[in-house]
Design an enzyme around this catalytic site. Structure first.
Site, PDB file in Angstrom:
ATOM      1  N   CYS A  22       0.836  -1.201   0.000  1.00  9.25           N
ATOM      2  CA  CYS A  22       0.000   0.000   0.000  1.00  9.25           C
ATOM      3  C   CYS A  22       0.870   1.250   0.000  1.00  9.25           C
ATOM      4  CB  CYS A  22      -0.915   0.029   1.224  1.00  9.25           C
ATOM      5  SG  CYS A  22      -2.076  -1.337   1.323  1.00  9.25           S
ATOM      6  N   CYS A  87     -15.755  40.753  -2.432  1.00  7.29           N
ATOM      7  CA  CYS A  87     -15.298  40.306  -1.113  1.00  7.29           C
ATOM      8  C   CYS A  87     -15.296  38.786  -1.046  1.00  7.29           C
ATOM      9  CB  CYS A  87     -16.220  40.854  -0.022  1.00  7.29           C
ATOM     10  SG  CYS A  87     -16.342  42.647   0.031  1.00  7.29           S
ATOM     11  N   ASP A 484     -38.995   4.116  -8.544  1.00  5.79           N
ATOM     12  CA  ASP A 484     -39.008   2.759  -8.004  1.00  5.79           C
ATOM     13  C   ASP A 484     -40.468   2.483  -7.621  1.00  5.79           C
ATOM     14  OD1 ASP A 484     -38.136   0.334  -6.603  1.00  5.79           O
ATOM     15  OD2 ASP A 484     -38.606   1.501  -4.811  1.00  5.79           O
ATOM     16  N   ASP A 682     -36.515   4.599  -2.347  1.00  5.11           N
ATOM     17  CA  ASP A 682     -36.488   4.613  -0.883  1.00  5.11           C
ATOM     18  C   ASP A 682     -35.640   3.507  -0.268  1.00  5.11           C
ATOM     19  OD1 ASP A 682     -38.162   2.455  -1.500  1.00  5.11           O
ATOM     20  OD2 ASP A 682     -39.300   2.710   0.364  1.00  5.11           O
ATOM     21  N   ASP A 686     -31.888   1.086  -4.127  1.00  4.12           N
ATOM     22  CA  ASP A 686     -32.092   2.257  -4.993  1.00  4.12           C
ATOM     23  C   ASP A 686     -30.920   3.236  -4.933  1.00  4.12           C
ATOM     24  OD1 ASP A 686     -34.648   1.423  -5.787  1.00  4.12           O
ATOM     25  OD2 ASP A 686     -35.543   2.260  -3.976  1.00  4.12           O
TER      26      ASP A 686
END
Length: 790
Positions: A22, A87, A484, A682, A686
């Site tokens: 890594c 600003c 959905d 929901d 999804d």
């Protein structure tokens, strides 16, 4: 002498590294970034040391590409002293130069700076950078209270003092058209104008000087230059012996008064745009009645713990989120969800802190406190949306960055043009002053954030939480909404819709399902409870058959309830009802069978379950069509069932038999051809589709994962809120366009008129103040929007 520059080491805290490979991968990725001179990664400290002029966002991108992530933190600063779009640009530029800053976004309307930082980056360097830019900043508390602290221009006394001093200077000019000549003596004009110029107008000098030191310009610099020129010309003419009528002290004083008045009105209007947040924060009571050690105690909310039992009397506001343990009542959740009617609550129901209890005595278990409460999360989402910039604002920022220098050039050319060309340097100076005064860019800076704040605020009151300004802006272009089905267009709770077989079918099935918490079992029990004449017998020897169904003894006979596969394994002949079962399944119904297995298995009947459409679903689709938006249904059901739902609701396109992992791909296909797609869902499955859509809308009645992936959260399960969300986006974007038009219109028309000598400084000051007030006032018209969802 070496031409190379030594750059300080930048320490990057990195998550996800677990081994030496890594480390090598991160080092390789960092060294490939242009500008990196040195990169060393330490696994023990989980950090990388980088030297070189490489930009932090590029380093972050390289680390993410390598499969890791920088540890980050968010910080919000309350910034004082900003007056215009210039600003904003200067504060952002100063913050982005601070080591450790990944993102910086400054909002003039909320007077805040939202920062994404490397973990461990302290605020001291940030506050110092803002101070060097000429402003003051302080960390804003999580509750947003600091942002609500009134700035100096929120107070009315400077406006009143300036008006009282300027009025005697202005009245003689107003009286001249009526033949009245009562000009004040020169010394009295000087005495009245001086405190307005250098006491009440001192903040313009301070902020203007800070801008100059930072190598930039702003509104304050323009006002300071313009009014100082008018004041200095008057003083010079006075010292040369010119009469009182030839002086222009009133121009300088009245311009400062008008600017102060405009900023005061602007501050009042901006406070109205944040009314939604303040209303939400005011909903939660300060104290709660708690049961501890068998005794009732009244404690501050800060002393409560998760799991505490809280008592709420009739008519009281519910202090915390919780689960109802005892009691029945109707609860008013209108200020949180936008639901106009009280909601019935029974044991097991979810209660939201800030809602109002009806007639019942409630006992609830505390499930969320402080920043994790629904009310706090709603306020935080609204505040974050108001603090973010819409993409169109970035164009305005680029314009504003060069605006003030261009105006100063135009004013200089006006002075030289009139002075050299006409020889009247007195008039030349006044015309240059008018150019400086009318060219205030504050309206440009407020045009977009004022509309965003008003739009997100009114949406929140209707139960629509818009997570960021980008979602609000993008939603106005939506041309197709994909839904959905389960839990979005349907209730998300199966009901028993059909029974076929022997008369005792429901009674026997309810007996077998008596102890089950399966959704289908609850549907059977609810259907049985609705039959007053139905006595449900007891069950013995009940056992669950995983993946198949249930088996037990009722009234001395062995019964089995479950799937077709289970019946086939038991040898039950389903032929008598197979055609009916197939017809029900084609309609999208789930079918279970009840049989008496034995030496000669006997079929008792079938039960068909379905998820009823929400009452508002058809009206929601119709409203989208009225807005010129097409609709689509994305469902895992078989095509026949999905098309039946689409026909009932009037949905235009159907994508059926879609696996959960394929929903995001389907959304991508719907976006083909340049269509802007909104996805409404929901569930956890999804979430990828919500993230893949141009605009994701999640039902708050669903999962946290879905809400996290969506840009808009609908606090009620009413699909009609989808059309309302798009409608408020369209109205907000229209206000943004209108505001930008007026902001540019004032300058495009006003600056040439002033340069041509057709505007005196006082009229220029009035027009400049009016531009800011009109922009914010126009945005506030959004608060009248009511929406259509009940």
């Amino acid at each position: 002498m070496s031409s190379s520059t030594t750059h300080p080491l930048l320490t990057l805290p990195i998550d996800g590294m677990t081994c030496a490979s890594c480390v090598k991968r991160v080092e390789k990725a960092l060294k490939a970034v242009p500008g990196v001179q040195q990169a060393n990664v330490n696994l023990a400290t989980e950090a990388a040391s980088v030297a070189g002029p490489a930009a932090l966002p590029a380093l972050n991108a390289a680390i993410e590409k390598a499969g890791f992530a920088l540890r980050q933190q968010d910080l919000t600063l309350a910034v004082e002293g900003m007056t215009c779009a210039s600003c904003v640009g200067r504060v952002e530029k100063a913050l982005k130069k601070v080591p450790g800053v990944l993102e910086a976004e400054v909002n003039l309307a909320t007077e805040t700076a939202r920062l994404r930082l490397l973990a461990g980056t302290g605020p001291a360097a940030l506050l110092e950078a803002v101070a060097r830019a000429g402003y003051q900043a302080r960390p804003q508390h999580a509750d947003g209270a600091d942002a609500a602290r009134p700035a100096w221009h929120s107070s009315g006394w400077p406006v009143l003092a300036a008006a009282l001093l300027s009025l005697p200077l202005l009245l003689p000019m107003l009286a001249q058209p009526f033949g009245l000549h009562a000009m004040l003596p020169a010394w009295l004009q000087l005495a009245l104008a001086t405190p307005v110029q250098f006491w009440l107008g001192a903040r313009f000098y301070r902020a203007g000087w800070a801008a100059l030191r930072a190598g930039s310009g702003n509104m304050d610099l323009l006002v300071a230059l313009g009014t100082s020129a008018a004041y200095g010309l008057s003083l010079w003419l006075m010292l040369r012996g010119h009469g009182a009528h030839a002086l222009y002290f009133e121009s300088a004083a009245v311009v400062i008064t008008l600017v102060l008045l405009g900023k005061w009105l602007e501050a009042r209007a901006k406070r109205q745009t944040t009314a939604a947040i303040r209303a939400l924060q005011a909903l939660q009571p300060d104290r709660a009645r708690v049961l501890r050690d068998g005794a009732e105690q009244e404690l501050p909310l800060a002393a409560l713990r998760l799991g505490d039992t809280v008592l709420v009397r009739p008519g009281e506001r519910i202090p915390v989120d919780g689960e109802l343990l005892e009691g029945h009542s109707q609860v008013d959740e209108s200020l949180i969800t936008g639901e106009s009617l009280p909601v019935d609550k029974a044991p097991g129901s979810r209660l939201v802190g800030g809602s109002v209890n009806g007639e019942g005595l409630l006992r609830l278990r505390c499930t969320a406190l402080g920043a994790e409460s629904t009310l706090a999360r709603i306020a935080r989402m609204v505040e974050q949306a108001q603090g973010h910039k819409a993409p169109i604002q970035r164009l305005v920022d680029r314009v504003s960055a060069v605006f003030v220098p261009v105006v100063i050039v135009i004013a200089t050319l006006t002075l030289l043009g009139w002075g050299i060309g006409g020889g009247d340097w007195e008039r030349a100076l006044l015309n240059a002053v008018a150019v400086l005064v009318i060219a205030c860019p504050c309206a440009l800076g407020l045009a977009t954030p004022a509309a965003i704040m008003a739009g997100t605020g009114v949406a929140a009151r209707r139960g629509i939480l818009i997570k960021d300004a980008e979602a609000l802006e993008r939603a106005h272009r939506v041309s197709l909404v994909a839904f959905d089905k389960t839990g979005t267009l349907t209730e998300g709770r199966p009901r028993l819709l059909a029974l076929e077989g022997e008369p005792a079918l429901l009674r026997l099935a309810a007996a077998l399902q008596a102890g089950s918490e399966h959704p289908l079992a609850r549907a059977v029990r609810e259907a049985a409870q609705q039959r007053a004449d139905l006595a449900v017998p007891a069950v013995t020897g009940l056992q669950a058959v995983p993946g198949r169904g249930l088996r037990g003894q009722v009234e001395g006979q062995d019964l089995a309830l479950g799937s077709s596969r289970y019946m086939q394994e038991l040898g039950v002949d389903l032929a008598a009802l197979q055609a009916r079962a197939q017809a029900l399944q084609d309609e999208g119904r789930s079918v279970s069978w009840l049989a008496a297995p034995g030496e000669v298995p006997r079929l008792i009947g079938l039960l068909a379950f379905g998820d009823a459409l929400k009452p508002e679903a058809a009206a929601a689709v119709a409203e989208l069509h009225a807005q010129g938006i097409r609709t689509a249904l994305i469902s895992g059901d078989n095509r026949g069932a999905a098309e039946r739902v689409a026909r009932e609701l009037g949905i235009d396109e159907v994508r059926a038999e879609v696996l959960p992992q394929d929903k995001a791909r389907i959304v991508g296909e719907l976006r083909a051809g340049g269509r802007v797609v909104a996805m409404v869902g929901d569930g956890i499955n999804d979430a990828p589709a919500l993230a893949a859509a141009d605009v994701g809308l999640a039902m708050a009645t669903g999962t946290e994962v879905a809400m996290a992936a969506a840009g808009v959260t609908l606090m009620r399960g009413n699909p009609a809120l989808v059309a309302d969300a798009i409608a408020i986006s369209r109205r907000s974007y229209a206000k943004i366009r209108q505001n930008l038009f007026w902001a540019f219109f004032y300058n495009l028309v006003g600056i040439p008129l002033a340069a041509l000598g057709l505007l005196n400084p006082m009229l220029a000051g009035a027009a400049m103040a009016l531009s800011s007030v009109s922009v914010v006032g126009n945005a506030l018209l959004l608060t009248r929007w009511q929406g259509r969802a009940a």
